[in-house]
Design an enzyme around this catalytic site. Structure first.
Site, mmCIF file in Angstrom:
data_model
loop_
_atom_site.group_PDB
_atom_site.id
_atom_site.type_symbol
_atom_site.label_atom_id
_atom_site.label_comp_id
_atom_site.label_asym_id
_atom_site.label_seq_id
_atom_site.Cartn_x
_atom_site.Cartn_y
_atom_site.Cartn_z
ATOM 1 C CG HIS A 1 -14.507 14.029 -5.513
ATOM 2 N ND1 HIS A 1 -13.890 15.250 -5.506
ATOM 3 C CD2 HIS A 1 -14.256 13.491 -6.730
ATOM 4 C CE1 HIS A 1 -13.305 15.461 -6.675
ATOM 5 N NE2 HIS A 1 -13.504 14.401 -7.440
ATOM 6 C CB SER B 1 -20.099 2.457 24.344
ATOM 7 O OG SER B 1 -20.830 3.363 25.144
ATOM 8 C CE LYS C 1 -20.867 3.259 19.341
ATOM 9 N NZ LYS C 1 -20.895 4.635 19.002
ATOM 10 C CD GLU D 1 -12.739 6.322 16.845
ATOM 11 O OE1 GLU D 1 -13.602 7.168 16.600
ATOM 12 O OE2 GLU D 1 -12.812 5.524 17.794
#
Ligand code: ARG
Length: 456
Positions: free
Chosen positions: A156, A277, A283, A290
């Protein structure tokens, strides 16, 4: 240009219809398989005395030359010739004259396209097999190299029990090995020769399909000519294997994306596999992972595309089936690209070992070990569970760890407890103790890796 099928027509095809019906813009990818199939077919026609040997030799030589020209980029494919099959046949006739017209004897584009797609998927299955092999080897190597690294295991997405990082990595190795086996199994149904089924009913000419199968390395000859020209199950199966595989990739990507966040801080992804970024200078984003996660949608779409395409089609060949190629090609491209980059990335991930261990040691992750300790002292598991739950609450209220409970306090929870309780409370001891077959104990995981290396 006059079309090979123009005999019964009185009017030119409209340009718009040509553009609408063509497939050469995408099925050109099949050119090498189309030529291989044609060469085998011509040899068979000559062996059977259906066409003169001399002509067959010229056809074969002509096709080989066309292959070299395509490789060099010297052939200009023509939309008005619809597809790869007619483009190559017309090129042959241009090259060797009207005897080139003997090649299409006892053959139809319906069995020809089925042949090409099978040859293509056979080759791609081998390539994907190798990529999956590289990926699982990388996972097993990384597991072996980090055999002492402990991390929290989750259910979970809540910290559950400590596990070896190697165990977690090997879970993925097993998924990808199943994928590899699924693709391999599909070969049993891909590697069957459809050629010789002709348009749908076979031919009156004395062909030898077994000989063509042998030349092209097929395991068998298809039994039913109608089924052969209308079957795309093998392609659907291939794409469904790809869909399951990209689902696995998306799960691994998700783990890596989460783990590379500052909240988890379990891994650092190599700079070469991350991007920055355009506005936030600090970043470092896991874009590669992704994009891999997001690729699943494409392949699921390809699968739905094919299933919907084939649904409700009457026997035998229907032109709808020309639409089978784009989803198949897309699935191959997406999966191949993704697997290549993933196999490269896995061995280069940087594991933050201290953080992994300290997280595994926190959050009462050894509570189950306490319950199992009580079971060994004769307490029924349900009671042990309840008692341990109370210890956890006691710790939460007193802001301490299980290991900080004194022996007197432990005894108040369960008189069966003695000072050996302190040897089950750390993550390392917890992991070491889980030595049931398939469990996370280092000895078990080492055996698991050894067996894994043997199955593939
Ligand atoms: N380009 C066609 C396809 O991909 C080849 C078969 C065409 N057959 C036909 N009877 N029109 O399906």
């Amino acid at each position: 240009m006059k079309k090979p099928w123009a005999g019964r027509f009185t009017e030119q095809t409209s340009k718009a219809v040509e553009a609408f019906t063509e497939s050469i813009s995408f099925d050109r990818r099949l050119w090498r398989h189309d030529i291989d199939g044609s060469i085998a077919h011509a040899k068979m026609l000559a062996k059977q005395g259906i066409i003169p040997k001399n002509d067959a030799e010229k056809i074969v030589a002509g096709l080989q030359e066309i292959a070299r020209e395509i490789e060099r980029g010297d052939i200009h494919f023509r939309t008005e010739l619809e597809d790869i099959h007619m483009n190559i046949e017309m090129e042959l006739i241009k090259k060797i004259g009207h005897i080139g017209g003997r090649l299409h004897t006892a053959r139809s584009r319906n069995d020809q396209v089925a042949l090409d797609l099978r040859l293509y998927l056979r080759a791609e299955t081998h390539a994907i097999n190798d990529l999956l092999g590289a990926l699982t080897s990388g996972l097993a190597d990384t597991a072996e190299k980090n055999i002492d690294v402990i991390m929290p295991g989750f259910t979970h997405l809540q910290r559950a029990q400590p596990v070896l990082l190697a165990h977690h990595l090997m879970a993925y190795a097993h998924m990808f090995e199943r994928d590899r086996q699924r693709f391999q199994d599909g070969l049993k149904r891909i590697n069957i020769l459809p050629l010789g089924s002709c348009a749908l009913a076979g031919t009156s000419l004395p062909i030898d399909r077994g000989y063509v199968a042998k030349l092209l390395g097929f395991d068998a000859v298809s039994e039913n000519s109608m089924d052969s020209v209308s079957d795309r199950d093998f392609a659907i199966e291939f794409v469904s294997c790809a869909a399951i595989c990209i689902m696995h990739i998306s799960r691994l990507s998700e783990d890596l994306i989460l783990w590379s966040s500052e909240e988890f801080a379990f891994v650092e992804l190599p700079d070469a596999f991350t991007t920055g970024s355009s506005i936030m200078p600090q970043k470092k984003n896991p874009d590669v992972a992704e994009l891999m996660r997001g690729s699943a949608g494409k392949i699921y779409g390809d699968l739905m595309n094919l299933l919907t395409l084939m649904k409700g089609l009457p026997l035998a060949y229907n032109r709808d089936m020309q639409h089978d190629k784009e989803p198949v090609f897309q699935a191959v491209d997406v999966l191949t690209r993704t697997l290549t980059i993933l196999a490269d990335m896995v061995p280069r991930i940087i594991w933050k070992k201290e953080r992994l261990l300290s997280t595994a040691d926190a959050s009462f992750s050894t509570a189950t070990d306490v319950a199992e300790y009580l079971v060994r002292k004769g307490v029924p598991f349900r009671t042990a569970h309840e008692v341990t739950g109370k210890m956890v609450r006691f710790c939460i209220e007193g802001d301490k760890k299980l290991a900080e409970i004194t022996l007197d306090e432990f005894k108040r929870f369960a008189p069966e407890i003695s000072k050996d309780i302190y040897s089950v409370l750390s993550a390392r001891e917890s992991v070491n103790a889980r030595n049931s077959f398939g469990g996370t104990a280092p000895a078990m995981v080492k055996e698991q890796i050894k067996r894994f290396r043997k199955i593939r």
